[in-house]
Write an enzyme that holds these catalytic residues in place. Sequence first.
Site: not given
Ligand code: HSE
Length: 432
Positions: A206, A308
Amino acid sequence: MNVLNVAVAGLGTVGRETVRLLRARRAELKERLGAELRLVAVADRAAEREARALGLAASVVRYRDPLDMARRAEADLFVELLGGLETPKRFALEVLGRGKALVTANKRLLAHAWPEITGAARTGGARLAFEGSVAGGIPVLRALDLSFSGDRVLGIDAILNGTTNYILSRGEEGLSPEAALKEAQHLGFAEKDPSMDLSGQDAAQKLTVLAGLVTGGWLKPGSFPVAGIEPVTARDLSFARERLGMAARLVASLRFTGKPGAPAVEAAVTPTLVPLGHPLAAVRRQYNALLVHTASAGDLMFYGQGAGAGPTASAVLADVFVLARDIRGGLPAAAAAARRLILTSPDHTVSSFYLRLEVLDRPGALARIADALADAGVSIAAIHQDPVSGRRSVPVMIVTHPAERGRFERARKRIMSLASVKPSHCAMRMMA
Ligand code: HSE
């Protein structure tokens, strides 16, 4: 052009919710856009079954192979929600190569194929949006892309992974990492393989997307330090809280340096202790937050749910809308429709209230105040009176049980009309 055709690849939880919202909000979207967003095709290994479960019309073409859909569907805008890397990459390159608009929420695709994807968009003159790829429902990518155009983003400190934040903040409440991870999996935001979450790699992907958006350059995965929360124990959490006044958070940070045209960036993902009064310490459970440092606007905090079906589909649909408006042209909603706004009364809103009064020290004064509240149907939760010390009036603090604002206001007016209550007072709504 009064119809824009949309095709959705991937009918997992986010894909299904996107299709559902696209249909449920059809009229609203049409009105705001001045054109219909029409679902014309879906692709999924189980396209037929999913389409039937979603109640899609027979005219919506079902593809089992997303690449087939990318090549053949008569769509203006394609949505990629496939997950994984290789198929989404081929899908995205095909769509962008055709000069079609692409919305994706795939952080892995963007992190690992940033140069190819953005290059294909440039070459094809195609629109590309990916709000859902970072911090799900928080509309921070559009803010970074547009809202600071007249400013400079100096850096970002962010909680970008819900699973690790859940484990760390539930750990502060005494839950073991194993039990917290189970809860996170049950709630559906931990990755299938939680090692990507725990090791910081999910947050790192990210961070690559954020750096690309701010600078236009590729912050290559693996090229910057990434550490996860595996070594953090309950002992670390309690020592930090009780002895240092700090909380542990997995913080992903970017610092932008360099000059316009020659951007430079410092990047890291690392478990970090933050003072308990720091805004990131207040981010608990699965919530994400980005503290954006800018040259002119100062520090801004973006906070919300990072994963989500609902939050991500909301971001995906916003991208669809924004690209559609870009293709079609149009006005912001506020300027597009002239309407008479109906003002509704907040009198039925329920909350507790705090009321500080200056009361003359006379027999029956408190009883009359209590009567006024009781007659309005407002129940007292707590009452405090400072000791009287030869003064003619005494402060009285009242906290009510939850009550309708209208009832509380009625009681307050009657109390203020009592001869034993001085005019100076303070009333505040209490948030739960
Ligand atoms: N696995 C990620 C989190 C969610 O726990 O934030 C999707 O980006």
